[in-house]
Design a protein around this motif. Sequence first.
Motif, PDB file in Angstrom:
ATOM      1  N   MET A   1       9.995   8.677  -7.357  1.00  0.00           N
ATOM      2  CA  MET A   1       9.866   7.457  -8.153  1.00  0.00           C
ATOM      3  C   MET A   1       9.557   7.841  -9.595  1.00  0.00           C
ATOM      4  SD  MET A   1       7.692   4.783  -5.838  1.00  0.00           S
ATOM      5  CE  MET A   1       6.175   5.735  -5.872  1.00  0.00           C
TER       6      MET A   1
ATOM      7  N   MET B   1       4.039   0.384  -7.728  1.00  0.00           N
ATOM      8  CA  MET B   1       3.606   0.592  -6.337  1.00  0.00           C
ATOM      9  C   MET B   1       2.097   0.749  -6.222  1.00  0.00           C
ATOM     10  SD  MET B   1       6.048   0.332  -4.303  1.00  0.00           S
ATOM     11  CE  MET B   1       6.927  -0.828  -5.306  1.00  0.00           C
TER      12      MET B   1
ATOM     13  N   ARG C   1       1.085  -5.149  -5.479  1.00  0.00           N
ATOM     14  CA  ARG C   1       1.907  -4.598  -4.393  1.00  0.00           C
ATOM     15  C   ARG C   1       1.138  -4.672  -3.062  1.00  0.00           C
ATOM     16  NH1 ARG C   1       5.503  -4.447  -1.070  1.00  0.00           N
ATOM     17  NH2 ARG C   1       5.635  -2.614   0.237  1.00  0.00           N
TER      18      ARG C   1
ATOM     19  N   GLN D   1       2.198  -6.840   0.305  1.00  0.00           N
ATOM     20  CA  GLN D   1       2.377  -6.185   1.608  1.00  0.00           C
ATOM     21  C   GLN D   1       1.478  -6.843   2.664  1.00  0.00           C
ATOM     22  OE1 GLN D   1       1.901  -2.017   0.974  1.00  0.00           O
ATOM     23  NE2 GLN D   1       3.091  -1.425   2.758  1.00  0.00           N
TER      24      GLN D   1
ATOM     25  N   GLU E   1       4.654   6.398   9.669  1.00  0.00           N
ATOM     26  CA  GLU E   1       5.068   5.605   8.513  1.00  0.00           C
ATOM     27  C   GLU E   1       5.742   6.566   7.539  1.00  0.00           C
ATOM     28  OE1 GLU E   1       2.305   3.524   5.927  1.00  0.00           O
ATOM     29  OE2 GLU E   1       3.994   2.703   4.818  1.00  0.00           O
TER      30      GLU E   1
ATOM     31  N   GLY F   1       7.377   7.507   3.933  1.00  0.00           N
ATOM     32  CA  GLY F   1       7.161   7.077   2.544  1.00  0.00           C
ATOM     33  C   GLY F   1       5.924   6.211   2.403  1.00  0.00           C
ATOM     34  N   CYS F   2       4.803   6.738   2.841  1.00  0.00           N
ATOM     35  CA  CYS F   2       3.581   5.918   2.942  1.00  0.00           C
ATOM     36  C   CYS F   2       2.993   5.544   1.587  1.00  0.00           C
ATOM     37  CB  CYS F   2       2.532   6.658   3.759  1.00  0.00           C
ATOM     38  SG  CYS F   2       1.992   8.212   2.984  1.00  0.00           S
TER      39      CYS F   2
ATOM     40  N   ASP G   1       4.939  11.323   3.140  1.00  0.00           N
ATOM     41  CA  ASP G   1       5.571  10.992   1.860  1.00  0.00           C
ATOM     42  C   ASP G   1       6.118  12.276   1.262  1.00  0.00           C
ATOM     43  OD1 ASP G   1       5.336   8.271  -0.078  1.00  0.00           O
ATOM     44  OD2 ASP G   1       5.884  10.130  -1.110  1.00  0.00           O
TER      45      ASP G   1
ATOM     46  N   MET H   1       1.373  11.315  -3.998  1.00  0.00           N
ATOM     47  CA  MET H   1       1.144  10.124  -3.163  1.00  0.00           C
ATOM     48  C   MET H   1       0.383  10.513  -1.895  1.00  0.00           C
ATOM     49  SD  MET H   1       2.128   7.629  -4.798  1.00  0.00           S
ATOM     50  CE  MET H   1       3.140   6.210  -4.752  1.00  0.00           C
TER      51      MET H   1
ATOM     52  N   GLY I   1       6.349  15.009   3.823  1.00  0.00           N
ATOM     53  CA  GLY I   1       7.440  15.060   4.790  1.00  0.00           C
ATOM     54  C   GLY I   1       8.585  14.191   4.313  1.00  0.00           C
ATOM     55  N   ASP I   2       9.760  14.505   4.825  1.00  0.00           N
ATOM     56  CA  ASP I   2      10.999  13.853   4.389  1.00  0.00           C
ATOM     57  C   ASP I   2      11.515  12.929   5.492  1.00  0.00           C
ATOM     58  OD1 ASP I   2      13.562  13.219   3.569  1.00  0.00           O
ATOM     59  OD2 ASP I   2      14.019  15.251   2.887  1.00  0.00           O
TER      60      ASP I   2
ATOM     61  N   GLY J   1       9.943  -0.118   2.350  1.00  0.00           N
ATOM     62  CA  GLY J   1      10.615   0.108   1.070  1.00  0.00           C
ATOM     63  C   GLY J   1      10.867   1.553   0.709  1.00  0.00           C
TER      64      GLY J   1
ATOM     65  N   HIS K   1      15.471   4.801  -1.196  1.00  0.00           N
ATOM     66  CA  HIS K   1      15.230   5.945  -2.088  1.00  0.00           C
ATOM     67  C   HIS K   1      15.886   7.223  -1.558  1.00  0.00           C
ATOM     68  CE1 HIS K   1      12.460   4.897  -5.320  1.00  0.00           C
ATOM     69  NE2 HIS K   1      11.956   3.990  -4.509  1.00  0.00           N
ATOM     70  N   VAL K   2      16.346   7.191  -0.333  1.00  0.00           N
ATOM     71  CA  VAL K   2      16.835   8.422   0.301  1.00  0.00           C
ATOM     72  C   VAL K   2      18.347   8.514   0.072  1.00  0.00           C
ATOM     73  CG1 VAL K   2      17.009   9.685   2.476  1.00  0.00           C
ATOM     74  CG2 VAL K   2      15.029   8.191   2.047  1.00  0.00           C
TER      75      VAL K   2
HETATM   76  C1  LIG Z   1       8.960   2.234  -3.311  1.00  0.00           C
HETATM   77  S1  LIG Z   1       7.741   3.384  -2.786  1.00  0.00           S
HETATM   78  C2  LIG Z   1       7.020   2.541  -1.396  1.00  0.00           C
HETATM   79  C3  LIG Z   1       5.639   3.041  -1.094  1.00  0.00           C
HETATM   80  C4  LIG Z   1       4.929   2.281   0.024  1.00  0.00           C
HETATM   81  N1  LIG Z   1       5.627   2.417   1.285  1.00  0.00           N
HETATM   82  C5  LIG Z   1       4.779   0.828  -0.335  1.00  0.00           C
HETATM   83  O1  LIG Z   1       5.419  -0.020   0.294  1.00  0.00           O
HETATM   84  O2  LIG Z   1       4.019   0.518  -1.242  1.00  0.00           O
HETATM   85  C6  LIG Z   1       8.742   4.624  -2.025  1.00  0.00           C
HETATM   86  C7  LIG Z   1       7.934   5.802  -1.484  1.00  0.00           C
HETATM   87  O3  LIG Z   1       8.812   6.626  -0.716  1.00  0.00           O
HETATM   88  C8  LIG Z   1       8.594   7.980  -1.043  1.00  0.00           C
HETATM   89  N2  LIG Z   1       9.848   8.699  -0.726  1.00  0.00           N
HETATM   90  C9  LIG Z   1      11.003   8.734  -1.419  1.00  0.00           C
HETATM   91  N3  LIG Z   1      11.927   9.456  -0.766  1.00  0.00           N
HETATM   92  C10 LIG Z   1      11.360   9.865   0.393  1.00  0.00           C
HETATM   93  C11 LIG Z   1      11.799  10.656   1.495  1.00  0.00           C
HETATM   94  N4  LIG Z   1      13.040  11.164   1.545  1.00  0.00           N
HETATM   95  N5  LIG Z   1      10.943  10.885   2.502  1.00  0.00           N
HETATM   96  C12 LIG Z   1       9.679  10.391   2.472  1.00  0.00           C
HETATM   97  N6  LIG Z   1       9.195   9.651   1.448  1.00  0.00           N
HETATM   98  C13 LIG Z   1      10.022   9.389   0.421  1.00  0.00           C
HETATM   99  C14 LIG Z   1       8.200   7.967  -2.510  1.00  0.00           C
HETATM  100  O4  LIG Z   1       7.500   9.129  -2.892  1.00  0.00           O
HETATM  101  C15 LIG Z   1       7.342   6.708  -2.558  1.00  0.00           C
HETATM  102  O5  LIG Z   1       6.003   6.962  -2.280  1.00  0.00           O
END
Ligand SMILES: C[S@@+](CC[C@H](N)C(=O)[O-])C[C@H]1O[C@@H](n2cnc3c(N)ncnc32)[C@H](O)[C@@H]1O
Length: 205
Positions: free
Chosen positions: A1, A9, A14, A18, A40, A42-43, A65, A70, A90-91, A109, A113-114
Amino acid sequence: MNRVETLLMNNPVRAWLQRSYEVPLLERLGVRLAGADVVEIGCGRGVGTELLLERWGVAHVTALDLDPAMVARARRRLSRHGERVDVRTGDASELPFADASLDAVVDFGVIHHVPAWRDAVAQAVRVLRPGGQFVFEEVTRHALERWSYRTFLEHPEHDRFSPQEFVAELERHGFVLPEPAVTRFFGDFVIGVAVKSATTPSSPL
Ligand SMILES: C[S@@+](CC[C@H](N)C(=O)[O-])C[C@H]1O[C@@H](n2cnc3c(N)ncnc32)[C@H](O)[C@@H]1O
């Protein structure tokens, strides 16, 4: 981000959205996670994980995340939950879990982003046991193409999804949606609860 989205965020508005809008909507759509073992993806700073633990009564959450900053924030927020939570980098497109080992995958959300978002869906179905839930709140192409998103935020530019395309990808992997996913804000968001069926294809075409 980027910096703007990080500010969007990591703020109380936010968290309020949620807690007061997304979680009750997901409850109406059938989320049931009491006692569940959950990841969860992308926490972020851990607000979603907190809700999973405190409101939905999950037994254990792995909060992942991609961004170590984060992860550090989430770890601070969630430390009081002790062994019920494991926060790590983690991805979402390479989940570190065995096949059919979890009760739920939660996506607040993140998948938009992926870049290889279809891989993230494939990973969700792989790690879920039959009957497990994929709980999602996603941002669609309609939002990402808006001037405001294009100007202030950064997202992958290829293979973005509409609400219908996101749900179709879930169904292609054998997910079923007992309640239809809902769209919000002129199709900018798609929200729903999908269940891994017992007959999920292992590698759909
Ligand atoms: C839009 S934010 C949402 C954060 C949280 N889930 C929320 O709703 O407030 C997207 C989050 O996904 C993480 N992110 C992006 N790509 C990712 C991936 N491939 N695997 C895990 N996390 C990822 C980012 O670092 C970021 O913290």
